[in-house]
Design an enzyme around this catalytic site. Structure first.
Site, PDB file in Angstrom:
ATOM      1  N   GLY A  55       2.749  -6.995  -4.628  1.00  0.00           N
ATOM      2  CA  GLY A  55       2.909  -5.967  -4.377  1.00  0.00           C
ATOM      3  C   GLY A  55       1.650  -5.111  -3.909  1.00  0.00           C
ATOM      4  O   GLY A  55       1.795  -3.954  -3.923  1.00  0.00           O
ATOM      5  N   HIS A  56       1.177  -6.208  -3.256  1.00  0.00           N
ATOM      6  CA  HIS A  56      -0.423  -5.166  -2.603  1.00  0.00           C
ATOM      7  C   HIS A  56      -0.627  -5.899  -0.927  1.00  0.00           C
ATOM      8  O   HIS A  56      -1.382  -6.659  -1.246  1.00  0.00           O
ATOM      9  CB  HIS A  56      -1.419  -6.001  -3.867  1.00  0.00           C
ATOM     10  N   PHE A  57       0.150  -5.420   0.008  1.00  0.00           N
ATOM     11  CA  PHE A  57       1.234  -4.593  -0.464  1.00  0.00           C
ATOM     12  C   PHE A  57       1.787  -5.353   0.593  1.00  0.00           C
ATOM     13  O   PHE A  57       2.161  -6.390   1.416  1.00  0.00           O
ATOM     14  CB  PHE A  57       1.129  -3.218   0.353  1.00  0.00           C
ATOM     15  N   ILE A  62      -2.984  -7.050   1.633  1.00  0.00           N
ATOM     16  CA  ILE A  62      -4.495  -7.131   1.428  1.00  0.00           C
ATOM     17  C   ILE A  62      -4.685  -7.566   0.120  1.00  0.00           C
ATOM     18  O   ILE A  62      -4.178  -6.998  -1.177  1.00  0.00           O
ATOM     19  CB  ILE A  62      -5.086  -5.596   1.567  1.00  0.00           C
TER      20      ILE A  62
END
Length: 155
Positions: A55-57, A62
């Site tokens: 989810g990041h990203f 990252i």
């Protein structure tokens, strides 16, 4: 640091005895060196398999800055626990504050974070230290961290 001052490597097996964290939140893979009461150098290997990258990203993975700070705090917790006169027992090292945090560049899959904590100051159960995360000898994040050693049952 001289060889007499520096303790040896701490492997993941001993890290798991020193920290209560477990997958997916254990963020220290190995300790390279430490001087009790003074400093620690540890590593976190960052892989694409980290759950936070979903989810990041998704299209530009990252490592979240707060997780870099958490990795530094865990390294600091190892340093403090190895610096106490006796074992932690039922006590835990609880992160209590962050000051002067700066993020210099993103941390991405394939990076190896070198986690350094130093300039430790202790007063009773409170600790404060400076911390840096490096990739390829370049500082990627830095902060002043504070924590307390507390009884786990009191939480």
């Amino acid at each position: 640091m001289t060889a007499e001052q520096t303790a040896g490597v701490i492997t993941i097996a001993e890290i798991k005895k020193l920290l209560p964290h477990r997958y997916p939140f254990l963020l220290v893979d190995r300790v390279l060196a430490f001087v009790p009461g003074e400093s620690i150098t540890a590593i976190k290997n960052v892989t694409i398999n980290e759950p936070f990258f979903q989810g990041h990203f998704p299209d530009a993975p990252i490592m979240p800055g707060m997780l870099i700070l958490e990795a530094l705090a865990q390294a600091g917790g190892i340093l403090v626990s190895k610096s106490l006169e006796g074992p932690l027992g039922s006590r835990i090292f609880m992160f209590t504050g962050v000051e002067k945090a700066k993020f210099r560049r993103p941390v991405v899959p394939g990076d190896q974070l070198v986690l350094r904590c130093f300039d430790i100051k202790r007063r009773l159960t409170l600790c404060k230290m400076r911390a840096q995360a490096l990739v390829a000898d370049q500082v990627v994040a830095e902060a002043e961290l504070s924590a307390a050693v507390v009884e786990a049952g009191a939480l």
